[in-house]
Motif scaffolding. Structure first.
Motif, PDB file in Angstrom:
ATOM      1  N   ALA A 172       0.836  -1.199   0.000  1.00  0.00           N
ATOM      2  CA  ALA A 172       0.000   0.000   0.000  1.00  0.00           C
ATOM      3  C   ALA A 172       0.871   1.250   0.000  1.00  0.00           C
ATOM      4  N   ALA A 173       1.943   1.238   0.801  1.00  0.00           N
ATOM      5  CA  ALA A 173       2.859   2.380   0.834  1.00  0.00           C
ATOM      6  C   ALA A 173       3.508   2.581  -0.529  1.00  0.00           C
ATOM      7  N   TYR A 174       3.838   1.488  -1.195  1.00  0.00           N
ATOM      8  CA  TYR A 174       4.476   1.588  -2.507  1.00  0.00           C
ATOM      9  C   TYR A 174       3.539   2.224  -3.520  1.00  0.00           C
ATOM     10  N   TRP A 175       2.312   1.735  -3.624  1.00  0.00           N
ATOM     11  CA  TRP A 175       1.406   2.256  -4.633  1.00  0.00           C
ATOM     12  C   TRP A 175       1.026   3.702  -4.352  1.00  0.00           C
ATOM     13  N   GLN A 176       0.917   4.061  -3.077  1.00  0.00           N
ATOM     14  CA  GLN A 176       0.662   5.461  -2.763  1.00  0.00           C
ATOM     15  C   GLN A 176       1.845   6.332  -3.166  1.00  0.00           C
ATOM     16  N   ALA A 177       3.057   5.839  -2.944  1.00  0.00           N
ATOM     17  CA  ALA A 177       4.248   6.598  -3.315  1.00  0.00           C
ATOM     18  C   ALA A 177       4.360   6.755  -4.818  1.00  0.00           C
TER      19      ALA A 177
END
Length: 415
Positions: free
Chosen positions: A329-334
């Motif tokens: 989730a952190a990756y896709w938000q970034a």
């Protein structure tokens, strides 16, 4: 089945804040030394260039929501000797070396040749430099090094032009590393046709801007113009393996006319594409490299492993799944600035997640026994020690479960 390690060297948020760049580099060396000790075959290293924090100020930022730096390795040819000096068995690979930006394919080929010449001075040296190469993912890197459209028609068809540049750069890079004396005119210019565009209207628009309205194709002028050139110093060909980081079937086949070029997969690729690549390269792979093998197409996969002592398998599975959801989730938000729960769920479903027993079962279910897996342990880690523990637990707790496993009736002979 063969196991490698993929290292991103990314600066991403941790509970204590962003780690220093020096911390990331030191942690990587620890991971490389442990990979060597544990018997992983290759350490593949991501490459990036220039600050992704600073590019957020650009007029057209590519990743405006990323916190930290996408990666702090800029040169495999400087990094690889650091690893070789500290290890005895493990190979080093680039994932990937950008041969379009940063000076282009002639400069890239010379750097690789020089690294190989130094590396191969010891006649007993057997560790290989595995060079995955492509055109790079982030547009701001290309722009910063002068790879931009040369006119209105190239701007309108920039995605297709960039692929044509990769064809040009790939041929130059491969042929120079083959040892050829090469001039720009020896490399055929690329042409774009209707099939390169999503629809007829898009092609006709580009053709009109290029001044060839009504024609069936548009010529892409060479990007690199040079007279007869040969790179030095001499180097040992047995220590180099090349991997094209593209799913372009035509380019994979084209490059194998000149020397053996394997394929590199750094994405969640549909199984049908993977199998089609194996089938195609079984026939197209350059005969100087012997018979095509499935291990010549390394496959990247995230690993979220919980092998904590004293906890049930269900508890370890749940903790690993939670970590996977948080990291992805952190990756896709970034990357995109939004959170797509379905995309996160799909990514978790394609990762190796759970207790050792879960991960062994997932490998058996998804992969062929002759595959080579690039295991991505350092994806949005909480700390560097966590990565080392996961690498060790995979080798000691997961691999033994695979030795007697059956993959669709095929028993693993080597894991």
């Amino acid at each position: 089945m063969r196991f490698d390690v993929f290292c991103s060297l990314a600066q991403t948020p941790r509970p204590g804040g962003l780690p220093e760049h020096a911390t990331i580099l030191r942690e990587f060396l620890d991971q490389a030394m442990l990979a060597d000790e544990l018997g992983y075959e290759c350490v593949w290293v991501a490459e990036s260039h220039f600050s992704s924090e600073v590019q957020k100020r650009h007029q057209h930022p590519v990743i405006p929501h990323w916190t930290g730096e996408v990666g702090v390795n800029t040169d495999i040819c400087q990094l690889a000797p650091r690893v070789f000096d500290r290890t005895s068995r493990v190979d080093v690979g680039s994932a990937i070396l950008n041969i379009v930006a940063g000076g282009g394919p002639v400069v890239a080929a010379e750097r690789v040749a020089t690294a190989l010449a130094w590396h191969g001075l010891d006649p007993a040296e057997r560790r290989r430099l595995r060079i995955g190469f492509a055109g790079g993912r982030f547009e701001f890197i290309a722009r910063t090094t002068g790879i931009t459209p040369r006119g209105a028609w190239e701007a309108a068809g920039w995605r297709q032009v960039k692929q044509a540049l990769l064809w040009e750069a790939g041929e130059v890079f491969v042929r120079l590393l083959r040892g050829e004396t090469l001039a720009a005119q020896d490399v055929a210019e690329r042409w774009l046709g209707h099939g390169d565009f999503p629809d007829a209207e898009a092609f006709e628009h580009v053709a009109s801007l290029a001044g060839v309205a009504g024609e069936q194709r548009v010529r892409v002028p060479r990007r690199w113009d040079f007279e007869a050139t040969k790179i030095v110093p001499d180097r040992r060909a047995d220590l180099l393996r090349l991997y094209a980081g593209t799913h372009d079937a035509g380019l994979q086949t084209h490059l194998n006319q000149f020397r053996p070029v394997r394929a590199f997969n750094l994405s969640i690729t549909p199984p049908a594409v993977i199998e089609a690549t194996h089938e195609r390269l079984a026939g197209a792979y350059n005969l100087d490299g012997g018979k095509w093998q499935r291990s010549y197409l390394p496959r990247t996969t995230f690993v979220f492993l919980d092998a904590s002592a004293g906890a049930s398998r269900a508890t370890r599975r749940e903790r690993a799944q939670r970590h996977a959801r948080e990291a992805l989730a952190a990756y896709w938000q970034a990357m995109e600035g939004t959170l797509d729960e379905r995309r996160v769920a799909d990514a978790v479903g394609n990762a190796l997640v759970g207790a050792p027993e879960d991960i062994a079962e997932q490998i058996v279910a998804r992969f062929h026994p002759d595959d080579r897996l690039m295991l991505w342990f350092d994806f949005f880690p909480r700390d560097g020690r966590q990565v080392l523990i996961a690498m060790e637990e995979f080798r000691h707790r997961v691999v033994p479960l695979l030795r007697d496993a059956e993959f669709g009736g095929h028993e693993i002979a080597h894991a």
